[in-house]
Design a protein around this motif. Sequence first.
Motif, PDB file in Angstrom:
ATOM      1  N   TRP A 299       0.826  -1.206   0.000  1.00 56.06           N
ATOM      2  CA  TRP A 299       0.000   0.000   0.000  1.00 56.06           C
ATOM      3  C   TRP A 299       0.859   1.254   0.000  1.00 56.06           C
ATOM      4  O   TRP A 299       1.831   1.357   0.751  1.00 56.06           O
ATOM      5  CB  TRP A 299      -0.920   0.003   1.218  1.00 56.06           C
ATOM      6  CG  TRP A 299      -2.007  -1.025   1.119  1.00 56.06           C
ATOM      7  CD1 TRP A 299      -1.910  -2.357   1.417  1.00 56.06           C
ATOM      8  CD2 TRP A 299      -3.357  -0.813   0.688  1.00 56.06           C
ATOM      9  NE1 TRP A 299      -3.107  -2.986   1.188  1.00 56.06           N
ATOM     10  CE2 TRP A 299      -4.019  -2.061   0.749  1.00 56.06           C
ATOM     11  CE3 TRP A 299      -4.068   0.315   0.266  1.00 56.06           C
ATOM     12  CZ2 TRP A 299      -5.358  -2.217   0.395  1.00 56.06           C
ATOM     13  CZ3 TRP A 299      -5.403   0.163  -0.080  1.00 56.06           C
ATOM     14  CH2 TRP A 299      -6.034  -1.090  -0.010  1.00 56.06           C
ATOM     15  N   PHE A 300       0.467   2.210  -0.847  1.00 53.55           N
ATOM     16  CA  PHE A 300       1.111   3.512  -0.952  1.00 53.55           C
ATOM     17  C   PHE A 300       0.166   4.589  -0.414  1.00 53.55           C
ATOM     18  O   PHE A 300      -1.059   4.428  -0.455  1.00 53.55           O
ATOM     19  CB  PHE A 300       1.427   3.830  -2.420  1.00 53.55           C
ATOM     20  CG  PHE A 300       2.323   2.830  -3.099  1.00 53.55           C
ATOM     21  CD1 PHE A 300       3.704   3.008  -3.128  1.00 53.55           C
ATOM     22  CD2 PHE A 300       1.788   1.716  -3.737  1.00 53.55           C
ATOM     23  CE1 PHE A 300       4.524   2.102  -3.778  1.00 53.55           C
ATOM     24  CE2 PHE A 300       2.601   0.805  -4.389  1.00 53.55           C
ATOM     25  CZ  PHE A 300       3.981   0.992  -4.406  1.00 53.55           C
ATOM     26  N   PRO A 301       0.699   5.725   0.055  1.00 57.62           N
ATOM     27  CA  PRO A 301      -0.170   6.785   0.581  1.00 57.62           C
ATOM     28  C   PRO A 301      -1.096   7.397  -0.453  1.00 57.62           C
ATOM     29  O   PRO A 301      -2.212   7.821  -0.122  1.00 57.62           O
ATOM     30  CB  PRO A 301       0.818   7.846   1.098  1.00 57.62           C
ATOM     31  CG  PRO A 301       2.111   7.121   1.286  1.00 57.62           C
ATOM     32  CD  PRO A 301       2.135   6.041   0.253  1.00 57.62           C
ATOM     33  N   GLU A 302      -0.644   7.456  -1.705  1.00 59.88           N
ATOM     34  CA  GLU A 302      -1.465   8.081  -2.736  1.00 59.88           C
ATOM     35  C   GLU A 302      -0.859   7.804  -4.103  1.00 59.88           C
ATOM     36  O   GLU A 302       0.281   7.355  -4.231  1.00 59.88           O
ATOM     37  CB  GLU A 302      -1.528   9.601  -2.533  1.00 59.88           C
ATOM     38  CG  GLU A 302      -0.173  10.279  -2.679  1.00 59.88           C
ATOM     39  CD  GLU A 302      -0.247  11.794  -2.642  1.00 59.88           C
ATOM     40  OE1 GLU A 302      -1.348  12.350  -2.867  1.00 59.88           O
ATOM     41  OE2 GLU A 302       0.798  12.428  -2.406  1.00 59.88           O
ATOM     42  N   ARG A 303      -1.653   8.075  -5.131  1.00 58.85           N
ATOM     43  CA  ARG A 303      -1.127   8.267  -6.467  1.00 58.85           C
ATOM     44  C   ARG A 303      -1.193   9.774  -6.703  1.00 58.85           C
ATOM     45  O   ARG A 303      -2.283  10.337  -6.915  1.00 58.85           O
ATOM     46  CB  ARG A 303      -1.942   7.516  -7.518  1.00 58.85           C
ATOM     47  CG  ARG A 303      -1.477   7.843  -8.940  1.00 58.85           C
ATOM     48  CD  ARG A 303      -2.037   6.914  -9.976  1.00 58.85           C
ATOM     49  NE  ARG A 303      -1.670   7.366 -11.323  1.00 58.85           N
ATOM     50  CZ  ARG A 303      -1.693   6.594 -12.407  1.00 58.85           C
ATOM     51  NH1 ARG A 303      -2.063   5.329 -12.298  1.00 58.85           N
ATOM     52  NH2 ARG A 303      -1.341   7.075 -13.573  1.00 58.85           N
ATOM     53  N   PRO A 304      -0.058  10.461  -6.643  1.00 57.77           N
ATOM     54  CA  PRO A 304      -0.082  11.932  -6.699  1.00 57.77           C
ATOM     55  C   PRO A 304      -0.516  12.452  -8.053  1.00 57.77           C
ATOM     56  O   PRO A 304      -0.279  11.823  -9.094  1.00 57.77           O
ATOM     57  CB  PRO A 304       1.366  12.309  -6.389  1.00 57.77           C
ATOM     58  CG  PRO A 304       2.175  11.119  -6.789  1.00 57.77           C
ATOM     59  CD  PRO A 304       1.310   9.927  -6.515  1.00 57.77           C
ATOM     60  N   ALA A 305      -1.165  13.598  -8.031  1.00 56.77           N
ATOM     61  CA  ALA A 305      -1.671  14.206  -9.258  1.00 56.77           C
ATOM     62  C   ALA A 305      -0.537  14.794 -10.081  1.00 56.77           C
ATOM     63  O   ALA A 305       0.386  15.403  -9.545  1.00 56.77           O
ATOM     64  CB  ALA A 305      -2.680  15.291  -8.913  1.00 56.77           C
ATOM     65  N   GLN A 306      -0.619  14.598 -11.373  1.00 54.79           N
ATOM     66  CA  GLN A 306       0.321  15.196 -12.317  1.00 54.79           C
ATOM     67  C   GLN A 306      -0.427  16.238 -13.142  1.00 54.79           C
ATOM     68  O   GLN A 306      -0.640  16.089 -14.338  1.00 54.79           O
ATOM     69  CB  GLN A 306       0.924  14.110 -13.213  1.00 54.79           C
ATOM     70  CG  GLN A 306       1.644  13.017 -12.461  1.00 54.79           C
ATOM     71  CD  GLN A 306       2.797  13.557 -11.647  1.00 54.79           C
ATOM     72  OE1 GLN A 306       3.791  14.015 -12.206  1.00 54.79           O
ATOM     73  NE2 GLN A 306       2.671  13.511 -10.328  1.00 54.79           N
ATOM     74  N   GLY A 307      -0.848  17.285 -12.483  1.00 51.38           N
ATOM     75  CA  GLY A 307      -1.631  18.310 -13.143  1.00 51.38           C
ATOM     76  C   GLY A 307      -3.009  18.432 -12.518  1.00 51.38           C
ATOM     77  O   GLY A 307      -3.437  17.589 -11.719  1.00 51.38           O
ATOM     78  N   MET A 308      -3.735  19.480 -12.900  1.00 54.24           N
ATOM     79  CA  MET A 308      -5.016  19.796 -12.281  1.00 54.24           C
ATOM     80  C   MET A 308      -6.097  18.766 -12.618  1.00 54.24           C
ATOM     81  O   MET A 308      -6.993  18.499 -11.819  1.00 54.24           O
ATOM     82  CB  MET A 308      -5.474  21.192 -12.723  1.00 54.24           C
ATOM     83  CG  MET A 308      -6.736  21.690 -12.025  1.00 54.24           C
ATOM     84  SD  MET A 308      -7.182  23.357 -12.552  1.00 54.24           S
ATOM     85  CE  MET A 308      -5.731  24.279 -12.001  1.00 54.24           C
ATOM     86  N   PHE A 309      -6.008  18.159 -13.783  1.00 48.60           N
ATOM     87  CA  PHE A 309      -7.074  17.256 -14.226  1.00 48.60           C
ATOM     88  C   PHE A 309      -6.558  15.833 -14.409  1.00 48.60           C
ATOM     89  O   PHE A 309      -6.878  15.169 -15.393  1.00 48.60           O
ATOM     90  CB  PHE A 309      -7.695  17.790 -15.524  1.00 48.60           C
ATOM     91  CG  PHE A 309      -8.311  19.140 -15.386  1.00 48.60           C
ATOM     92  CD1 PHE A 309      -9.508  19.296 -14.710  1.00 48.60           C
ATOM     93  CD2 PHE A 309      -7.687  20.266 -15.912  1.00 48.60           C
ATOM     94  CE1 PHE A 309     -10.090  20.549 -14.567  1.00 48.60           C
ATOM     95  CE2 PHE A 309      -8.257  21.518 -15.780  1.00 48.60           C
ATOM     96  CZ  PHE A 309      -9.461  21.668 -15.097  1.00 48.60           C
TER      97      PHE A 309
END
Length: 491
Positions: A299-309
């Motif tokens: 498990w990872f904390p998140e899949r981080p966003a690569q941009g606003m959308f």
Amino acid sequence: MQFRLRYVPVLLAGFLSACSSHQSGVSVVSSPSCSQQLGEFDALIADQGKRNVGAAPVAGYRFLRANRNSVLMGKQVGTAIAQGARGEPLFADWVAQMRALDRDARADELRNLPVAAELSLTEVENCASQMAAGLTIGDYASLSKAVFVPDDYLDFQRIAGFYPLTAFAAHLGYESWKRDNFASFDLSEEALQASGPWQRYRADGQGDAGQDAIAIKAIEKDAFGRIMPTHAELKSLAERYAPEFRIRTLTSSDRIGTPALPSREGLSIVDLDRPAIYYRLSHTWFNNQWRPQIIYSVWFPERPAQGMFDILAGHLDALIWRVTLDGEGHPLIADSIHGCGCYHMFFPTSSLQRIVAPEDGDIRETAESPAGAVPSATLARPVLWVDAISHYLLAVTPENSDVKTLAPIKASMQPEQSLVSIPLKDGSGYESLYDEDGFVPGTERMERFILWPMGVDRPGAMRQWGHHATAFVGRRHFDEPALYERYFELR
């Protein structure tokens, strides 16, 4: 809520009293004491929102729950009866399998109740087990009709979303994803290593792979031929086949840890100070035998966003790896998905050959094997190369990789069942990582607004075992017992 909770101890005390006062010599299945009180207890669990949906209820048999394996096992009992074979041992072990599913779920439901109550799980189990003991092979016809597990596709969404048309767009997107990501499986280890930085995670207490064949053959089996390890035996098996997770690490989002819950209503987190690899046992039906499977997840904390959308970004992320063994303890095949059920890839050994599958001639998702045939020895102790940010699986290589300058991080081995009853950090009790629909709250992705016509509920969200639909175009579940037979056969 406070008014309802006042009566929880009273209801539970009545339930336990009724179970313990069952009179011998009376038909257990029709006993009003146990059946009625089990119904009241289940209503209490439902009222408090603590139902564990990892296995489906069996209508009319409150003391049993079923998964997809249960359905196939029931059919095999029926075949034995129809052929005049001795079906009693199979029937007994079929009931025992469903009783065990209910037992595990019920224990977690009891623990997760948001009240302080004097409970005896032993008394609860006595009541349910007595009812199960009253079943005989003469009950097969009615029981087999009741054992049903619904799939995880919503047909009304496919109808409303004009699935025959919108599926083409999803198919094109999937083909684009394959073109962008499958090439990494052709890279050399040197090229992979150069694309770092990497962190290595290895199972703490990993044993000697040379003991595998001896260990699995020594484990007790049931009448179906499924291995029935003790908790200690299962952990030993899981340690021996555990992969090394080699993760390209750019931020803390690329580190693995232990899912935790701050409070009963709090959003889940991943404790990065406690790296963990979760494991569970399952079985698959392949080449007329039940084959053991060891499933691992990180498990990872998140899949981080690569941009606003970024429609794929969101809270929490997970990678799942499954290895299927033959009777000697040698891997036959492995496969992998993410915690959402997405990105299903197969890694067969040379012992298997691909056959023509129903999906091969149209746009439905079929079995993709980006690495070709993988040596069985590699799957016995693989290195899984995992990308940063997306946490896509990049490559599968042998354990003897040259990593002299990269010390491993030890990850504790934890049974995946522990995620359905996690001690709350505020000390107020226990709670499941999953909600009553089998999803991790707060992990929804924006892709659900685009992919809903595919009929997969909450696409992109992390979900509980038994609820991984793995194809947007088509219909497929990760835990289908005859999944591999659709795509492979033994050479």
